[in-house]
Design a protein around this motif. Structure first.
Motif, PDB file in Angstrom:
ATOM      1  N   VAL A 280       0.937  -1.350   0.022  1.00 21.25           N
ATOM      2  CA  VAL A 280      -0.151   0.033   0.108  1.00 21.25           C
ATOM      3  C   VAL A 280       0.886   1.315  -0.121  1.00 21.25           C
ATOM      4  O   VAL A 280       0.673   2.128  -0.726  1.00 21.25           O
ATOM      5  N   SER A 281       1.911   1.359   0.867  1.00 25.03           N
ATOM      6  CA  SER A 281       2.937   2.430   1.006  1.00 25.03           C
ATOM      7  C   SER A 281       4.115   1.943   1.656  1.00 25.03           C
ATOM      8  O   SER A 281       4.148   0.990   2.489  1.00 25.03           O
ATOM      9  N   ALA A 282       5.092   2.677   1.246  1.00 23.40           N
ATOM     10  CA  ALA A 282       6.554   2.457   1.965  1.00 23.40           C
ATOM     11  C   ALA A 282       7.458   3.679   1.841  1.00 23.40           C
ATOM     12  O   ALA A 282       7.502   4.349   0.975  1.00 23.40           O
ATOM     13  N   ASP A 283       8.028   3.767   3.232  1.00 24.48           N
ATOM     14  CA  ASP A 283       8.866   4.805   3.362  1.00 24.48           C
ATOM     15  C   ASP A 283       9.896   4.220   4.408  1.00 24.48           C
ATOM     16  O   ASP A 283      10.077   3.100   4.735  1.00 24.48           O
ATOM     17  N   ALA A 284      10.929   5.208   4.719  1.00 23.16           N
ATOM     18  CA  ALA A 284      12.063   4.882   5.551  1.00 23.16           C
ATOM     19  C   ALA A 284      11.479   4.183   6.827  1.00 23.16           C
ATOM     20  O   ALA A 284      12.301   3.154   7.644  1.00 23.16           O
ATOM     21  N   ASP A 285      10.592   4.474   7.454  1.00 27.64           N
ATOM     22  CA  ASP A 285       9.883   3.950   8.745  1.00 27.64           C
ATOM     23  C   ASP A 285       8.827   3.016   8.651  1.00 27.64           C
ATOM     24  O   ASP A 285       8.752   2.086   9.551  1.00 27.64           O
ATOM     25  N   ASN A 286       7.953   3.070   7.754  1.00 26.74           N
ATOM     26  CA  ASN A 286       6.982   1.973   7.825  1.00 26.74           C
ATOM     27  C   ASN A 286       6.766   1.370   6.560  1.00 26.74           C
ATOM     28  O   ASN A 286       6.539   2.036   5.306  1.00 26.74           O
ATOM     29  N   LEU A 287       6.395   0.018   6.437  1.00 26.29           N
ATOM     30  CA  LEU A 287       6.070  -0.729   5.271  1.00 26.29           C
ATOM     31  C   LEU A 287       4.552  -1.254   5.482  1.00 26.29           C
ATOM     32  O   LEU A 287       4.242  -1.917   6.465  1.00 26.29           O
ATOM     33  N   LEU A 300      -4.434  -5.761   7.100  1.00 23.67           N
ATOM     34  CA  LEU A 300      -3.660  -4.544   6.625  1.00 23.67           C
ATOM     35  C   LEU A 300      -2.558  -4.439   7.691  1.00 23.67           C
ATOM     36  O   LEU A 300      -2.846  -4.323   8.951  1.00 23.67           O
ATOM     37  N   VAL A 301      -1.469  -4.569   7.437  1.00 20.51           N
ATOM     38  CA  VAL A 301      -0.117  -4.614   8.023  1.00 20.51           C
ATOM     39  C   VAL A 301       0.819  -3.509   7.997  1.00 20.51           C
ATOM     40  O   VAL A 301       1.106  -3.203   6.922  1.00 20.51           O
ATOM     41  N   THR A 302       1.049  -3.110   9.241  1.00 21.41           N
ATOM     42  CA  THR A 302       2.212  -1.903   8.901  1.00 21.41           C
ATOM     43  C   THR A 302       3.393  -2.399   9.853  1.00 21.41           C
ATOM     44  O   THR A 302       3.403  -2.807  11.030  1.00 21.41           O
ATOM     45  N   VAL A 303       4.676  -2.596   9.261  1.00 18.81           N
ATOM     46  CA  VAL A 303       5.816  -3.226   9.882  1.00 18.81           C
ATOM     47  C   VAL A 303       6.994  -2.119  10.018  1.00 18.81           C
ATOM     48  O   VAL A 303       6.995  -1.490   9.068  1.00 18.81           O
ATOM     49  N   LYS A 304       7.134  -1.910  11.045  1.00 18.52           N
ATOM     50  CA  LYS A 304       8.024  -0.664  11.425  1.00 18.52           C
ATOM     51  C   LYS A 304       9.318  -1.213  11.371  1.00 18.52           C
ATOM     52  O   LYS A 304       9.981  -2.246  11.610  1.00 18.52           O
ATOM     53  N   SER A 305      10.241  -0.265  10.707  1.00 21.23           N
ATOM     54  CA  SER A 305      11.684  -0.379  10.427  1.00 21.23           C
ATOM     55  C   SER A 305      12.518  -0.405  11.791  1.00 21.23           C
ATOM     56  O   SER A 305      11.703   0.053  12.870  1.00 21.23           O
ATOM     57  N   ASN A 306      13.613  -1.056  11.920  1.00 19.46           N
ATOM     58  CA  ASN A 306      14.461  -0.860  13.200  1.00 19.46           C
ATOM     59  C   ASN A 306      15.210   0.255  13.276  1.00 19.46           C
ATOM     60  O   ASN A 306      15.642   0.922  12.367  1.00 19.46           O
ATOM     61  N   ASP A 307      15.714   0.539  14.225  1.00 17.44           N
ATOM     62  CA  ASP A 307      16.642   1.583  14.524  1.00 17.44           C
ATOM     63  C   ASP A 307      18.025   1.583  13.808  1.00 17.44           C
ATOM     64  O   ASP A 307      18.376   0.487  13.890  1.00 17.44           O
ATOM     65  N   GLY A 308      18.325   2.385  13.136  1.00 18.80           N
ATOM     66  CA  GLY A 308      19.527   2.344  12.279  1.00 18.80           C
ATOM     67  C   GLY A 308      19.559   1.600  11.086  1.00 18.80           C
ATOM     68  O   GLY A 308      20.314   1.416  10.205  1.00 18.80           O
ATOM     69  N   LYS A 309      18.283   1.050  10.791  1.00 21.48           N
ATOM     70  CA  LYS A 309      18.015   0.254   9.464  1.00 21.48           C
ATOM     71  C   LYS A 309      16.769   0.528   8.766  1.00 21.48           C
ATOM     72  O   LYS A 309      15.929   0.009   8.770  1.00 21.48           O
ATOM     73  N   PRO A 310      16.644   1.817   8.245  1.00 22.12           N
ATOM     74  CA  PRO A 310      15.658   2.087   7.488  1.00 22.12           C
ATOM     75  C   PRO A 310      15.121   1.210   6.503  1.00 22.12           C
ATOM     76  O   PRO A 310      16.043   0.581   5.758  1.00 22.12           O
ATOM     77  N   TRP A 311      13.742   1.151   5.867  1.00 24.27           N
ATOM     78  CA  TRP A 311      13.416   0.205   4.870  1.00 24.27           C
ATOM     79  C   TRP A 311      14.048   0.947   3.558  1.00 24.27           C
ATOM     80  O   TRP A 311      14.073   2.181   3.418  1.00 24.27           O
ATOM     81  N   PRO A 312      14.563   0.030   2.806  1.00 23.85           N
ATOM     82  CA  PRO A 312      15.006   0.883   1.312  1.00 23.85           C
ATOM     83  C   PRO A 312      13.747   1.205   0.493  1.00 23.85           C
ATOM     84  O   PRO A 312      12.674   0.852   0.896  1.00 23.85           O
ATOM     85  N   GLN A 313      13.993   1.541  -0.774  1.00 23.09           N
ATOM     86  CA  GLN A 313      12.976   1.990  -1.417  1.00 23.09           C
ATOM     87  C   GLN A 313      12.486   0.533  -1.937  1.00 23.09           C
ATOM     88  O   GLN A 313      12.578  -0.256  -2.531  1.00 23.09           O
ATOM     89  N   LEU A 314      10.994   0.394  -1.627  1.00 20.70           N
ATOM     90  CA  LEU A 314      10.472  -0.848  -1.582  1.00 20.70           C
ATOM     91  C   LEU A 314       8.882  -0.513  -2.326  1.00 20.70           C
ATOM     92  O   LEU A 314       8.362   0.577  -2.176  1.00 20.70           O
ATOM     93  N   ARG A 315       8.358  -1.574  -3.078  1.00 23.93           N
ATOM     94  CA  ARG A 315       6.975  -1.115  -3.788  1.00 23.93           C
ATOM     95  C   ARG A 315       6.376  -2.455  -4.038  1.00 23.93           C
ATOM     96  O   ARG A 315       6.943  -3.624  -3.860  1.00 23.93           O
TER      97      ARG A 315
END
Length: 315
Positions: A280-287, A300-315
């Protein structure tokens, strides 16, 4: 009383005999038109991705087991066809060739051999990425990340019958016992590093089997699959939904695959239902993505990135 015990003993013996019968093909499970059939159980998915940065050395490789009433001896040939698939944003799927698929290789009966783990004949094979690209009429320069090569198998037996992906139901294709989809999607992937344990939230959950109102939270672990770069097994394909309404994930096997930033979900749960996802959406903090299984369950799931490891560009 003795007669009763004797009759019970005969019944118990008969049940034991039936339970130890040979593992012949159930006529009404994979096929409805034949007394017995044949299928190809997937024993090992040795390589099921092509590396976009190393097409020269990429390959599709499997180990298959031929299961039939004669321990695999009715198999004459297995034809392997391929076509190329690309998702064009705003347009849809584009296939090469546009209609059907092209033969890339044929396995002969002599390629199947006995093994030390079962009584059924097995075969291991590999098809290079370059051979697959040539078979569909493209060149390596035409390939892009997130492209998919669809490999379709056709099993021909000595009775003149043919079995392929249109012959089997979802249980035979996806359930662990059969593991016989007759079609394998090989994605063109780029290097990926999504392994880890993440916090998630889930809402908008729906199921005909149970309900779970509001929002649930938890952690999900994505474990890299060593033989398949860019693929990750997830601890629970429903992300806690089953636990919430009273079931448990158990022995399900669902993966999330990263094909050059394009995410997809595959695999099946313990009941044989298959899984997919839509980002649905993706940024450095939330997938954020919607998962769906073939039983119609979703969330509908929101997966949070971990400290120091932001999500890359995903789609």
């Amino acid at each position: 009383m003795k007669m009763l015990k004797y009759s019970f003993g005969l019944l118990a013996s008969a049940l034991m005999l039936l339970s130890s019968c040979r593992d012949f093909v159930e006529p009404n499970i994979p096929y409805t038109d034949f007394d017995t059939g044949a299928y190809l159980r997937t024993i090992a998915r040795t390589s099921t991705t092509f590396n976009f940065f190393d097409l020269q050395n990429s390959k599709f490789a499997l180990t298959l087991e031929a299961v039939d009433a004669e321990d695999g001896n009715t198999v004459e040939t297995v034809e392997i066809y391929v076509r190329h698939r690309r998702l064009i944003p705003g347009v849809g799927l584009d296939f090469t060739p546009a209609d059907g698929d092209n033969l890339v290789t044929t396995l002969q009966k002599s390629d199947f051999a006995p093994n030390s783990e079962s009584r059924f004949l097995r075969v291991s094979f590999e098809i290079s990425a370059l051979d697959a690209i040539q078979a569909v009429g493209l060149t390596p320069a035409d390939i892009e990340g997130a492209d998919v090569f669809e490999f379709r198998l056709v099993l021909n037996d000595r009775f003149g019958r043919s079995f392929t992906n249109t012959s089997v139901n979802n249980n035979v294709a996806g359930a662990p016992f059969y593991a016989s989809p007759f079609q394998y999607d090989v994605s063109v992937i780029c290097p990926s590093d999504l392994g880890g344990t993440y916090e998630f939230e889930q809402s908008n959950m729906e199921s005909i089997y149970g309900s779970c109102a509001g929002t649930i939270t938890g952690t999900t672990t994505w474990t890299p699959v060593s033989s398949t770069p860019g693929a990750y097994t997830v601890t629970d394909g429903t992300f806690g939904f089953w636990d919430c309404y009273g079931d448990s994930w158990g022995s399900g096997n669902v993966r999330i695959s990263d094909a050059c930033g394009t995410l997809s979900m595959s695999g099946a749960d313990k009941y044989g239902a298959s899984y997919s996802m839509t980002v649905v959406s993706a940024d450095a903090d939330n997938l954020v993505f919607q998962w769906l299984n073939s039983d119609g369950e979703t969330g509908l799931v929101t997966v949070k990135s971990n400290d120091g490891k932001p999500w890359p560009q995903l789609r």
